[in-house]
Design a protein around this motif. Sequence first.
Motif, short mmCIF file in Angstrom:
data_model
loop_
_atom_site.label_atom_id
_atom_site.label_comp_id
_atom_site.label_asym_id
_atom_site.label_seq_id
_atom_site.Cartn_x
_atom_site.Cartn_y
_atom_site.Cartn_z
N ALA A 1 25.03 36.33 58.70
CA ALA A 1 23.66 36.52 59.18
C ALA A 1 22.71 36.02 58.09
O ALA A 1 22.62 36.62 57.02
N VAL A 2 22.04 34.91 58.37
CA VAL A 2 21.20 34.28 57.35
C VAL A 2 19.77 34.83 57.42
O VAL A 2 19.15 34.85 58.48
N ASP A 3 19.27 35.28 56.27
CA ASP A 3 17.87 35.74 56.16
C ASP A 3 17.02 34.51 55.90
O ASP A 3 16.58 34.26 54.76
N SER B 1 14.91 27.08 42.57
CA SER B 1 13.74 27.22 43.45
C SER B 1 13.73 28.53 44.24
O SER B 1 12.76 28.83 44.94
N LYS B 2 14.78 29.34 44.14
CA LYS B 2 14.86 30.56 44.96
C LYS B 2 13.86 31.62 44.50
O LYS B 2 13.31 31.52 43.40
N ASN B 3 13.67 32.67 45.29
CA ASN B 3 12.71 33.72 44.93
C ASN B 3 13.07 34.35 43.58
O ASN B 3 12.18 34.71 42.81
N ALA C 1 29.68 32.18 46.64
CA ALA C 1 29.50 33.61 46.95
C ALA C 1 29.90 33.89 48.40
O ALA C 1 30.57 34.90 48.68
N ILE C 2 29.53 32.99 49.31
CA ILE C 2 29.85 33.20 50.74
C ILE C 2 31.35 33.09 50.96
O ILE C 2 31.97 33.94 51.61
N THR C 3 31.96 32.03 50.41
CA THR C 3 33.41 31.84 50.59
C THR C 3 34.18 33.05 50.05
O THR C 3 35.07 33.61 50.71
N ASP D 1 22.74 26.73 38.18
CA ASP D 1 23.34 27.37 39.36
C ASP D 1 23.75 28.80 39.04
O ASP D 1 24.09 29.14 37.91
N GLY D 2 23.75 29.63 40.07
CA GLY D 2 24.21 31.01 39.93
C GLY D 2 24.21 31.66 41.30
O GLY D 2 23.52 31.21 42.22
N GLY D 3 24.98 32.72 41.43
CA GLY D 3 25.03 33.43 42.71
C GLY D 3 25.60 34.81 42.52
O GLY D 3 26.05 35.17 41.41
C1 LIG Z 1 20.59 30.07 53.19
C2 LIG Z 1 21.36 29.55 52.02
N1 LIG Z 1 22.68 29.85 51.92
C3 LIG Z 1 23.42 29.42 50.89
C4 LIG Z 1 22.86 28.67 49.89
C5 LIG Z 1 23.76 28.15 48.80
O1 LIG Z 1 23.37 28.53 47.52
P1 LIG Z 1 23.74 27.60 46.25
O2 LIG Z 1 22.85 26.40 46.29
O3 LIG Z 1 23.44 28.49 45.09
O4 LIG Z 1 25.17 27.25 46.36
C6 LIG Z 1 21.48 28.35 49.94
C7 LIG Z 1 20.77 27.62 48.89
O5 LIG Z 1 20.96 26.68 48.30
C8 LIG Z 1 20.73 28.79 51.05
O6 LIG Z 1 19.43 28.49 51.14
#
Ligand SMILES: Cc1ncc(COP(=O)(O)O)c(C=O)c1O
Length: 361
Positions: free
Chosen positions: A130-132, A181-183, A63-65, A189-191
């Motif tokens: 910007a990381v939450d 494990s996310k909220n 998702a970030i890339t 996997d998913g995004g």
């Molecule tokens: C802050 C942060 N960014 C990016 C990711 C990447 O997400 P994913 O594991 O779904 O690739 C995670 C979690 O794993 C994360 O905690």
Amino acid sequence: MAVGLFDTETPLRPLRAALAERAAAVLASGRYVLGPEVEGFEADFAAHLGARHVVGVANGTDAITIALRAMGVGPGDEVVVPSFTFYASAEAIPPTGALPVFCDVDPDTFCLTAETVRAALTPRTKAVVAVDLFGNVAPVEEIAALGVPVLEDAAQAAGSRAGGLRAGTLGAAATFSFFPSKNLGGFGDGGAIVTDDDAIAEMARMLRFHGSRDKVDYELVGYNSRLDELQAALLRVLLPHLDGWSDGRRAAARHYAEAGLGDYVALPRPTEGADPAWHLYVIRHPYVDRLGPALERVGIGQKAYYRTPVHRQPAMAPFADGAELPATDELAATHLAIPMSPVLDRLQAIEVVSAIRGARA
Ligand SMILES: Cc1ncc(COP(=O)(O)O)c(C=O)c1O
């Protein structure tokens, strides 16, 4: 009484039958990739967030890339990113062709600030990630006021709010992870990429599908990165519960404060105007290396997530030359996650606090 670091099981228990029913329906449907469930989840999540577009992808790293590329980031550019984060926040940058440039954070909030970003800006800066972190909400508006587009990495902040808005709607675009494990965690996997910008959304949709709009013409070198139908269908069952679970996380933080946790360790501080749905509850103490094992011995879950910050990871050496990030180094050495979940109650909080008091004695 043992208290685990997470409790992903209890919140899901009442939903097991509905989840099984939706999973069976998808299996029977014969549509597994980019079908009605993904479209439905994208619409549901966009409505929940109050955003124009959600684009489901395979995971939060892709998702970030993809979001950065859709924002126009490419070879020759620099992207500012905090070093105190999960590795993927920075790892996702080099595949765009751009270079990650590491910035420091505020040790009380764990988040980057306009000042720490300013120190990392150069004429080549094309974006800021910007990381939450831990569910706190990065000061996106202040960072954007520096004149550089912000991608909000909201992987850990589903359910958090800031200034009346939801985390994931604050920058030019945002990204989520649905890692279990996310909220808002799925079952694999998913995004997702979130944006109000039609052009970014269109580009992200192409990039997730091999750079094509129609499987006939391939306009870009893209990715095979889709959220699958099964995950999307199951996430649609979970999404209506996210706000309730987030309130549970906020209540757990209040239970810790009321049990006097702040008398023994440094508590996380919400950023200005933020109402975090704490993903992880991370305290600081100079002797965490002794505190952690002492908690484990009495059955209290604990984990140091980022003892080696990203700029000190071997693979990041080419990008980290000379980076001096004192708050990051201090946080890396002194942080410790203690139990947090939507169902952590007052008695469990008291148990954790008394274990911490005992461990320090
Ligand atoms: C802050 C942060 N960014 C990016 C990711 C990447 O997400 P994913 O594991 O779904 O690739 C995670 C979690 O794993 C994360 O905690």
